[in-house]
Design an enzyme around this catalytic site. Sequence first.
Site, PDB file in Angstrom:
ATOM      1  N   GLU A   9      42.692  70.177  -4.824  1.00 36.81           N
ATOM      2  CA  GLU A   9      41.786  70.276  -3.679  1.00 36.81           C
ATOM      3  C   GLU A   9      40.872  71.469  -3.930  1.00 36.81           C
ATOM      4  OE1 GLU A   9      44.302  70.853  -0.180  1.00 36.81           O
ATOM      5  OE2 GLU A   9      45.877  69.877  -1.324  1.00 36.81           O
ATOM      6  N   ASP A  57      36.218  71.628   5.902  1.00 38.92           N
ATOM      7  CA  ASP A  57      37.364  72.475   6.214  1.00 38.92           C
ATOM      8  C   ASP A  57      36.953  73.619   7.139  1.00 38.92           C
ATOM      9  OD1 ASP A  57      40.026  73.069   6.093  1.00 38.92           O
ATOM     10  OD2 ASP A  57      39.944  74.121   4.192  1.00 38.92           O
ATOM     11  N   TRP A 419      46.987  59.596   3.407  1.00 38.44           N
ATOM     12  CA  TRP A 419      47.618  59.556   2.077  1.00 38.44           C
ATOM     13  C   TRP A 419      48.694  58.470   1.974  1.00 38.44           C
ATOM     14  CZ3 TRP A 419      44.949  61.727  -1.559  1.00 38.44           C
ATOM     15  CH2 TRP A 419      44.165  62.853  -1.279  1.00 38.44           C
TER      16      TRP A 419
END
EC number: 6.3.1.19
Length: 452
Positions: A9, A57, A419
């Site tokens: 990430e 984010d 996910w």
Amino acid sequence: MDRRIFGLENEYGVTCTFHGQRRLSPDEVARYLFRRVVSWGRSSNVFLRNGARLYLDVGSHPEYATPECDNLVDLVVHDKAGERTLEGLLVDAEHRLREEGITGDIYLFKNNTDSAGNSYGCHENYLVTRQGEFSRLADVLIPFLVTRQLICGAGKVLATPRGAVYCLSQRAEHIWEGVSSATTRSRPIINTRDEPHADAERFRRLHVIVGDSNMAEPSTLLKVGSTDIVLRMIEAGVVLRDLSLENPIRAIREVSHDPTGRRRIRMANGREASALEIQEEYLSKAQEFLERRGTDAVTKRVLDLWERTLRAVRTGDLSLVDREIDWVIKYRLIEAYRARHDLPLSSPRVAQIDLAYHDVKRTRGLYYLLERKGAVERVAHDVQIFEAKSTPPQTTRARLRGEFIRHAQEKRRDFTVDWVHLKLNDQAQRTVLCKDPFRSVDERVEKLIASM
């Protein structure tokens, strides 16, 4: 584990300037960047056709999480595909700015610190089995991770009260704990939050947040590849000498401030060792381990680069790795620029070079200038990277997610994914739970796709 799931990430730094002056706030820039994403995904947190996750984010940092990869080359390819995806958003956002009469350039940096001293991360994910104590894993890994910056740091010119110094790592100054469940407030080396994104009875996800974001492909290969080998040794029960550090947080800064690798750091047992010696110990154990086990071409490349990088540091002959290791490539670049223009390390122009190395826009970034000149080694091919922007890895769960998303978008069906879940938002709310990240074929998913 002989076959492991990896994921990276990367959070990106973002700014918009006009003649060097800040033009838009990071929030505003992020809104422009993600406008296209929000228009088709109805959110600034989306999964893509290649199985990756793209989202905004905390602190307006775009973040790209690669799909699950089960080999290192795929991981490097998909990490670079993330850069290309964000570069595409950047070009789009600049067009939109022009259309709205706003002059300015948007910059996206794949680095880990901004001029205000904020830090954002590159998080590495390694799937490990539930067997064995997690605390032992952390104990063995921490000395390795504290000294690993010597082989794969991104390099940084750091302003200190005693003047500017060239450091190995961008992230080292911002790490405050060894092991913790926080990622932003206290910034540990290993994050212990237990979210395996897989069958929790079988697997655990090791979340390493101490590393730098790498531009050079071989640096990414070495960063993840060396860590994987150390994990394999721990899992196989290889007896490793206790290299516990008295104070890992002080040590990580001391190591970063010494590119010669020779500074002595205190061990928990009262002895002292250098970062170079600690890394050489891990390498020699890795070589013995893999000699017994046998190895493939990619692992051989990792071992060779690991050995050469330590030899370059030990002998001072950085030309051994000045096409492969980020901190060395950048150091050479900065030193050549300083010599040409007779500048001190503290010059703002040097800081600009430091930052421009991480610019992801290929027509502008200094790393990409070196790539065009053939001055850096590659792991991936441009065609592979281009394909990976829309094609998931074919040997992991990411293939199922990517196929599901592609079909749902083509059929204009409303869906939700994360996910592990694939869900059609129709009357039946049909959902498939994919708990095995190694599984790339699943009849349940095929049925769900066929029913669209």
